[in-house]
Design an enzyme around this catalytic site. Sequence first.
Site, PDB file in Angstrom:
ATOM      1  N   SER A 142       0.091   5.779 -24.089  1.00  0.00           N
ATOM      2  CA  SER A 142      -0.318   4.563 -25.285  1.00  0.00           C
ATOM      3  C   SER A 142      -0.210   3.418 -24.227  1.00  0.00           C
ATOM      4  O   SER A 142       0.087   3.373 -23.148  1.00  0.00           O
ATOM      5  CB  SER A 142       0.582   4.276 -26.046  1.00  0.00           C
ATOM      6  OG  SER A 142       0.209   3.007 -27.039  1.00  0.00           O
ATOM      7  N   TYR A 155       9.053   1.081 -29.590  1.00  0.00           N
ATOM      8  CA  TYR A 155       7.868   2.164 -29.474  1.00  0.00           C
ATOM      9  C   TYR A 155       7.540   1.727 -28.125  1.00  0.00           C
ATOM     10  O   TYR A 155       7.117   2.735 -27.420  1.00  0.00           O
ATOM     11  CB  TYR A 155       6.756   1.617 -30.493  1.00  0.00           C
ATOM     12  CG  TYR A 155       5.405   2.607 -30.230  1.00  0.00           C
ATOM     13  CD1 TYR A 155       5.519   3.858 -30.445  1.00  0.00           C
ATOM     14  CD2 TYR A 155       4.385   1.813 -29.871  1.00  0.00           C
ATOM     15  CE1 TYR A 155       4.283   4.731 -30.529  1.00  0.00           C
ATOM     16  CE2 TYR A 155       3.297   2.551 -29.801  1.00  0.00           C
ATOM     17  CZ  TYR A 155       3.027   3.796 -29.970  1.00  0.00           C
ATOM     18  OH  TYR A 155       1.847   4.727 -29.797  1.00  0.00           O
TER      19      TYR A 155
END
Length: 252
Positions: A142, A155
Site C-alpha cells: 500500500s 495499518y
Amino acid sequence: MKQFQGKTALVTGGTSGIGRVTALALADAGANVVITGRRAPEGEKVAQEIASRGVKSRFVRGDITDESHVKAAVDAAATIGNGLNFAFNNAGIEVTGPITEATVEQYRTCFDINVLGVLLSLKHEIPALLKSGGGSIVNNASIAGRIGMPGAGVYIASKHAVIGLTKTAAMEVAKQNIRVNSVSPAAIETDMFDRFTGNRNPDAVGYMTSLHPIGRTGRPNEIASPVLFLFSDAASFITGHDLLVDGGLCVP
C-alpha cells in the site's frame, strides 16, 4: 495462445475487490487459479466465475493467519495443474484511529493478517515454486507502506512491514529463479475504500480524491494489470521492487 496458458496462480483474499478482479484477469490470461478467503459463499461464486473462463479453479476456505490453512491453499494450487507458478498475497485489513487510542487487540489483529499472513504465505509458496522450477510472487502492500498518515498508525506500520518482507524474500531467493515484488495502491474503489470513507460519505470521498494528482481514485483492474505484468516475462529482471500504483499521490 494466452499469456499464462498452463500456469497456475494462487490469490489470497480472492473473494472480492482487488483479489477477485486479479483472479479473473489471471483466468482470462489462461491461468488456473486457486483463491482463498474466509467467506465461503463469495469464494465459491468467484471460483465459478473463474472456471467459466475455461480454466481450472478452486476455492479454499481459510484464515490467512492459520498456518495449516495457508499450507492447504498452497497445496491445492500446487496440485490443481502442473505446479504453482504465481502467487498474489492480497489478503489484508485496515485499522484506523490515532496512535494514542490504539489497542493491543487492534495491533495483533492487523499484524496477524497483514504481516504474519504474508510471512506464512511466503514460507509455503517458495518451496512450491521451487518444485515448479521457479516463478513469481507479488505482495499487496500500500502507499501506507511508503508514507506516514495521521489516524492510521497501526495499518501504516503493517504495510511498511510488508514491503520489508518483500525486499528480504526477494534477496533470499533471487538466485533460485523466483522473483518477489509488491504493489502499493493508493485509494482503490473497493469495500475497504467504502469503510475508509464511511460508506462513501461525500466529504470523505472528496478528500480522498483530492489527494490523487490524477484527479480520481483507482479501480481494482488498475491493480490487477500491474500484478500480471510483474508475473510476466516482461518483468523478468525485476525483483525486490515495490511498484507504486497511486495516481501520483506519492509524487509531491
